[in-house]
Design an enzyme around this catalytic site. Structure first.
Site, PDB file in Angstrom:
ATOM      1  CE  LYS A  78      -3.488   2.013   2.830  1.00 43.59           C
ATOM      2  NZ  LYS A  78      -4.743   1.895   3.791  1.00 43.59           N
ATOM      3  CB  SER A 153      -7.850   3.410   2.904  1.00 44.33           C
ATOM      4  OG  SER A 153      -7.399   2.808   3.242  1.00 44.33           O
ATOM      5  CB  SER A 177      -8.380   0.447   5.999  1.00 44.04           C
ATOM      6  OG  SER A 177      -9.039   1.781   5.262  1.00 44.04           O
TER       7      SER A 177
HETATM    8  N1  GLN Z   1     -13.668   4.146   6.299  1.00 41.89           N
HETATM    9  C1  GLN Z   1     -12.339   4.235   7.726  1.00 41.89           C
HETATM   10  C2  GLN Z   1     -11.874   6.019   7.050  1.00 41.89           C
HETATM   11  O1  GLN Z   1     -12.525   6.717   5.702  1.00 41.89           O
HETATM   12  C3  GLN Z   1     -11.591   3.872   8.054  1.00 41.89           C
HETATM   13  C4  GLN Z   1     -10.133   3.981   6.864  1.00 41.89           C
HETATM   14  C5  GLN Z   1      -9.119   3.685   6.970  1.00 41.89           C
HETATM   15  O2  GLN Z   1      -9.681   1.953   7.848  1.00 41.89           O
HETATM   16  N2  GLN Z   1      -7.914   3.883   7.007  1.00 41.89           N
HETATM   17  O3  GLN Z   1     -11.779   6.580   8.342  1.00 41.89           O
END
Ligand code: GLN
Length: 487
Positions: A78, A153, A177
């Site tokens: 990532k 994400s 994410s």
């Molecule tokens: N969807 C969640 C957010 O936008 C989690 C994102 C994540 O785990 N990085 O914060």
């Protein structure tokens, strides 16, 4: 398509060690797969084809090394995780030209284990989002249906694993994410206990919640990657000094689900869950029960407060973490500015995307004097209550069983203009980040209406990944195989 791409990582690692296949062959088959699928998927940002081929030749020349568990295995990472000399943008224009001078702890661990890095995986900007549509570069498509989002994400990581571009990827999980994109793309994703994996060299979103973990195509592969990246690191002060157990051997510690106590949090099955997710979940419950699992309903009454609590804390931490992107020390700088304050404002306005700016502003608000007690302090107190509730229910169960997301992958654009609607979709993943607990997402079936993969989640006790993976391994065997996307 070459069969090799969809082989399990564990098998390929073994075949590489036995010289049954060369590193170059394996790497080349993944690069071919990338060439074929990327025009549709857009799962990757910076690519490292030349570097990967050079590394493959070097490894083939020196020969297999038994001390390196991922010797010759192609992976993606990532783009929020630093890779020396390979651009790392966090999906943001702010870091468009950033080429890190050093590796993250986890990058070094993968390289030390012999892995070959093929590319950086696309993501929502600074890991803020659930669809990878917030990437400043391009959205990623779901390999099962390119009209759908891959989740986020870590959507690029999940799509690259599910499409056979690599054998494993690293993602990060602040509120879901890793687990949610794994569920949307039909792969396995693990968010380890907070502190199990070092965050050194991982671009921060919300430091008290962020954790790195693997995305793979099986639980065994997941255990092998965790084995490599887990462990103490003195450069991350929240890294745990606890010894790392042998996760791979540990997979055999449960001979099936017989007698395993699984708790289903009743609050996770209420309002908002789609009928196809409910159906898949019900099927998992019945299968597990047939195999002898002892299933009970448990209650986590503060689940309803988790979304608000998470977003207050995550935004507050983000507003502080992202203050460093000021146009002076890091990354993007606006070309025209009149004086220093104007330089900050323009650089941040032009270099950061809409969602990131929204969160910085809300985060600064909840931390501001006059509102701190009402929002930040309260959220920190509720977080404690949520954690205590998990601790209490986990005393009576071996693991919790829950859906990952109330819905399967949605169409591109359908939630893009409604941030609140997207925040609500994180209901089943983010509370365990607040509690610091590990969560494992497994593919459990295809939705009857959408035809898209739907995952199920196991939640374990802090630092009991060994048992969580063993239960996951036993569960995986009784779940229907969803196969691979046809692309
Ligand atoms: N969807 C969640 C957010 O936008 C989690 C994102 C994540 O785990 N990085 O914060």
């Amino acid at each position: 398509m070459s069969e090799l791409c969809y082989a399990s990582m564990s098998d390929v690692a073994k075949r590489l060690q036995q010289k049954d296949v060369s590193v170059l062959e394996v790497v080349q088959s993944c690069l071919d797969r990338i060439e074929k699928t990327e025009p549709v998927l857009h799962a990757l940002l910076a690519r490292n084809a030349e570097g990967a081929i050079t590394k493959a030749r070097e490894l083939d020349a020196s020969g297999p090394d038994r001390s390196k568990p991922l010797w010759g295995v192609p992976v993606t990472i990532k783009d929020v995780i630093l890779t020396k000399g390979l651009p790392t943008t966090a999906g943001s224009k702010m870091l468009e030209k950033f080429s890190p001078p050093y590796n993250a702890f986890v990058t070094d661990k993968l390289l030390d284990a012999g892995a070959v890095v093929l590319a950086k995986a696309n993501m929502d900007e600074f890991a803020m989002g659930s669809s990878t549509e917030n990437s400043a570069y391009y959205p990623t498509n779901n390999p099962w249906n390119p009209k759908k989002v891959p989740g986020g994400s870590s959507g690029g990581s999940a799509a690259s694993v599910a499409a056979g571009q690599c054998f494993a990827s690293l993602g990060t999980d602040t509120g879901g994410s890793i687990r949610q994109p794994a569920s949307f793309c039909g792969c396995v994703g693990l968010k380890p206990t907070y502190g199990r994996v070092s965050r050194y060299g991982v671009i921060a979103y919300a430091s008290s919640l962020d954790q790195v973990g693997p995305l793979t195509r099986s639980v065994e592969d997941c255990a092998r990657v965790l084995q490599v990246i887990a462990g103490h690191d003195e450069r991350d002060q929240t890294s745990s000094p606890r010894p790392v157990p042998d996760y791979v051997t540990g997979l055999g510690r449960r001979k099936g689900l017989d007698g395993v106590r699984l708790g289903i949090p009743q609050e996770f099955l209420g309002e908002g869950i789609s009928s196809e997710v409910r159906e898949v979940f019900e099927d998992v419950r019945i299968r597990a029960e047939k195999e002898g699992a002892r299933i009970s309903l448990v209650s986590l009454p503060h689940t309803k407060a988790a979304i608000a609590t998470y977003y207050i804390l995550a935004m507050a931490e983000a507003s502080s973490n992202l203050a460093r992107y000021d146009g002076v020390r890091f990354g993007f700088r606006a070309s025209e500015s009149r004086e220093l304050l104007d330089l900050y404002v323009r650089s941040r306005s032009e270099g950061l995307g809409e969602e990131v700016r929204r969160r910085i502003m809300l985060g600064a608000f909840v931390l501001s004097s006059g509102y701190y007690d009402a929002y930040f302090k309260r959220a920190a107190q509720v977080r404690r209550i949520i954690r205590d509730e998990f601790t209490r229910v986990l005393q009576e169960c071996d693991a919790l069983l829950a859906p990952v997301s109330p819905v399967a992958a949605w169409d591109h654009g359908s939630n893009a203009n409604d941030p609140l609607a997207q925040y609500l979709m994180d209901a089943y993943t983010l509370s365990l980040n607040l509690a610091g607990l590990p969560g494992l997402s497994l593919p459990a079936g295809l939705g009857k209406e959408s035809g898209m993969p739907i995952g199920v989640q196991l939640i374990g006790k802090a630092f009991f990944e060994e048992d969580l993976l063993a239960v996951g391994h036993a569960l995986e065997r009784i779940l229907p195989s969803i196969g691979n996307p046809s692309m």
